[in-house]
Write a protein that holds these residues in place. Structure first.
Motif, PDB file in Angstrom:
ATOM      1  N   GLY A 143      -1.913  16.335  -2.276  1.00 35.80           N
ATOM      2  CA  GLY A 143      -1.556  17.384  -3.220  1.00 35.80           C
ATOM      3  C   GLY A 143      -0.435  16.997  -4.155  1.00 35.80           C
ATOM      4  O   GLY A 143      -0.552  17.119  -5.387  1.00 35.80           O
ATOM      5  N   SER A 144       0.670  16.487  -3.618  1.00 28.36           N
ATOM      6  CA  SER A 144       1.831  16.210  -4.457  1.00 28.36           C
ATOM      7  C   SER A 144       1.590  15.001  -5.360  1.00 28.36           C
ATOM      8  O   SER A 144       1.963  15.018  -6.539  1.00 28.36           O
ATOM      9  N   ALA A 145       0.954  13.951  -4.846  1.00 29.05           N
ATOM     10  CA  ALA A 145       0.695  12.767  -5.668  1.00 29.05           C
ATOM     11  C   ALA A 145      -0.254  13.093  -6.812  1.00 29.05           C
ATOM     12  O   ALA A 145      -0.053  12.665  -7.954  1.00 29.05           O
ATOM     13  N   ALA A 146      -1.313  13.863  -6.518  1.00 26.99           N
ATOM     14  CA  ALA A 146      -2.262  14.249  -7.561  1.00 26.99           C
ATOM     15  C   ALA A 146      -1.592  15.129  -8.613  1.00 26.99           C
ATOM     16  O   ALA A 146      -1.844  14.992  -9.815  1.00 26.99           O
ATOM     17  N   ALA A 147      -0.724  16.028  -8.157  1.00 21.80           N
ATOM     18  CA  ALA A 147      -0.037  16.916  -9.099  1.00 21.80           C
ATOM     19  C   ALA A 147       0.902  16.133 -10.012  1.00 21.80           C
ATOM     20  O   ALA A 147       1.011  16.428 -11.205  1.00 21.80           O
ATOM     21  N   LEU A 195       1.482   9.818   5.077  1.00 23.23           N
ATOM     22  CA  LEU A 195       2.574   9.366   5.939  1.00 23.23           C
ATOM     23  C   LEU A 195       3.879   9.242   5.165  1.00 23.23           C
ATOM     24  O   LEU A 195       4.968   9.431   5.728  1.00 23.23           O
ATOM     25  N   ARG A 196       3.787   8.933   3.892  1.00 23.04           N
ATOM     26  CA  ARG A 196       5.001   8.898   3.075  1.00 23.04           C
ATOM     27  C   ARG A 196       5.600  10.290   2.958  1.00 23.04           C
ATOM     28  O   ARG A 196       6.824  10.474   3.047  1.00 23.04           O
ATOM     29  N   VAL A 197       4.734  11.287   2.764  1.00 21.98           N
ATOM     30  CA  VAL A 197       5.200  12.663   2.630  1.00 21.98           C
ATOM     31  C   VAL A 197       5.741  13.193   3.958  1.00 21.98           C
ATOM     32  O   VAL A 197       6.783  13.851   4.005  1.00 21.98           O
ATOM     33  N   GLN A 198       5.019  12.905   5.052  1.00 22.39           N
ATOM     34  CA  GLN A 198       5.410  13.405   6.370  1.00 22.39           C
ATOM     35  C   GLN A 198       5.217  12.275   7.387  1.00 22.39           C
ATOM     36  O   GLN A 198       4.144  12.117   7.961  1.00 22.39           O
TER      37      GLN A 198
END
Length: 410
Positions: A143-147, A195-198
């Motif tokens: 979600g965050s990378a695509a956004a 894994l980078r996000v969490q």
């Protein structure tokens, strides 16, 4: 299973078809309850899935709006949510009655596993807290990378709004990944991003699959030769790819291939894209059935440069036995060989050259399409993915689910 739209085996966008196929395969081997959040203009779950599932319930969210007032009301609602730190798609998929019913089903139906399809459905995780069942989140793309990538394709006020949305996704996704027992991604790049996000998340890579038709479509396509792009235009990477085809790629081909036609198919094409319709550029939007266009196409072009996950359009084109020209990102998760099963291109010049070679050489595209079909028959069927899902379920159910352990995890 909780889904952000109503799955259908004949759906007009790839996500709904993929979920429908997954549910159908799982329901052949397990009891499945399906709870869906659907827009008021979406078609319902089809009768085949209803017959296979033990329980199917749909809850209507407000759609994009049929009148100007409704559309402005929706925009105001989404911007208000964004100001409070919620991603716009998350706010758009929120239905209070759905949360109540999800809690009831989790308590009374007593599932062994609860599966959330798409990250937006993790907003209902708290409603499932009373159930001891492990919760799996299938993340179709980060979600965050695509956004963050989407910010770059906008200008002015929309870029500022998308930047705020990207920040909201960063917070939302971190909480979402931490709140579930397992995360499924389709590609290794997406697994690493999760894994980078969490870093503490339990992330498993299970490739997306598709139903392989019993017979291939026309390997050569029809006359006049056509180039085909298919995508749901609610998804920004598809808008970017389609615009690239119209503005940058097709003009390079018109002189050398004056008979060729470019078809762009998919739900809700934006006005800017529709405005490019002219002569041999046809923005058809949503069509009842993509198959006739796919059958007639000489080349399926997928110049994707944004987003994550796997591309249903590519899986289906390979399985149908069509000549595909795609970017490396569009082919992620697929162990295809450039020149053997598809042609890989990145720059505009590379795309135009690859598409042009296939348009000019019937034997080349027939041979490429044939090898693509053979590869798909051996590699993209659902059986392997279903086995991997079931292995994941077995691992989760074998873990200690005592109250102390569950409390510690949450």
């Amino acid at each position: 299973m909780l889904t952000p739209f109503s799955p259908r085996l004949d759906a007009t966008h790839g996500g709904a078809r993929s979920i429908a196929q997954l549910v159908s395969r799982l329901a052949d081997r397990h009891d499945v309850a399906l709870l869906c959040v659907a827009a008021d203009d979406d078609p319902p779950v089809d009768d085949v899935l209803r017959a296979r599932c033990q329980l199917v319930e749909e809850f209507v969210r407000r759609g994009v709006g049929r009148t100007l007032r409704e559309r402005w009301s929706r925009r105001a609602r989404l911007l208000t949510a964004l100001a409070k730190g919620r991603p716009m798609w998350v706010a758009d998929s929120h239905v209070a009655e759905f949360a109540v019913r999800a809690r009831q089903v989790a308590e009374t139906w007593s599932p062994d596993v609860i599966q959330l399809e798409f990250h937006v459905m993790s907003q209902y995780r708290s409603a499932l807290a009373s159930s001891p069942a492990p919760v799996v989140l299938t993340q179709y793309e980060p979600g965050s990378a695509a956004a963050r990538e989407t910010v770059a394709v906008h200008r002015g006020l929309m870029r500022a709004i998308q930047r705020l949305d990207a920040r909201a996704w960063t917070r939302f996704e971190r909480r979402a990944l931490a709140a579930v027992d397992a995360v499924v991604t389709f590609t290794e790049r997406d697994r690493q991003e999760a894994l980078r996000v969490q870093p503490d998340a339990s992330v498993t890579c299970i490739p997306l699959a598709t139903e392989v038709p019993a017979e291939p479509l026309s390997a050569a396509g029809a006359r006049p030769p056509s180039i085909l792009f298919v995508g749901n235009f609610v998804h920004p990477p598809n808008v970017d790819a389609a615009t690239r085809l119209v503005v940058d790629l097709f003009p390079r081909l018109e002189h050398s291939h004056p008979e060729s036609i470019l078809y762009l198919l998919g739900e809700r094409p934006p006005r800017e894209l529709v405005g490019h319709s002219r002569g041999r550029v046809i923005v058809a939007g949503r069509v009842p059935d993509v198959t006739p266009y796919l059958d007639a196409a000489a080349v399926v072009a997928v110049p994707i440069r944004l987003g994550g996950g796997m591309r249903v359009k590519v899986l289906e084109a390979l399985a149908a036995g069509k000549a595909v020209v795609a970017s490396g990102r569009a082919l992620e998760g697929l162990d295809v060989v450039d020149g053997e099963h598809a042609l890989v291109a990145e720059t505009d010049a590379e795309f135009a050259d690859a598409i042009g070679r296939l348009l000019a050489d019937r034997e080349l595209r027939v041979a490429l399409a044939g090898r693509a079909r053979q590869w798909a028959c051996a590699n993209v069927r659902w059986e392997r993915s279903i086995e991997l899902y079931e292995a994941l379920y077995d691992r989760l159910l074998a873990q200690d689910r005592s109250p102390a352990t569950t409390k510690e995890r949450s």
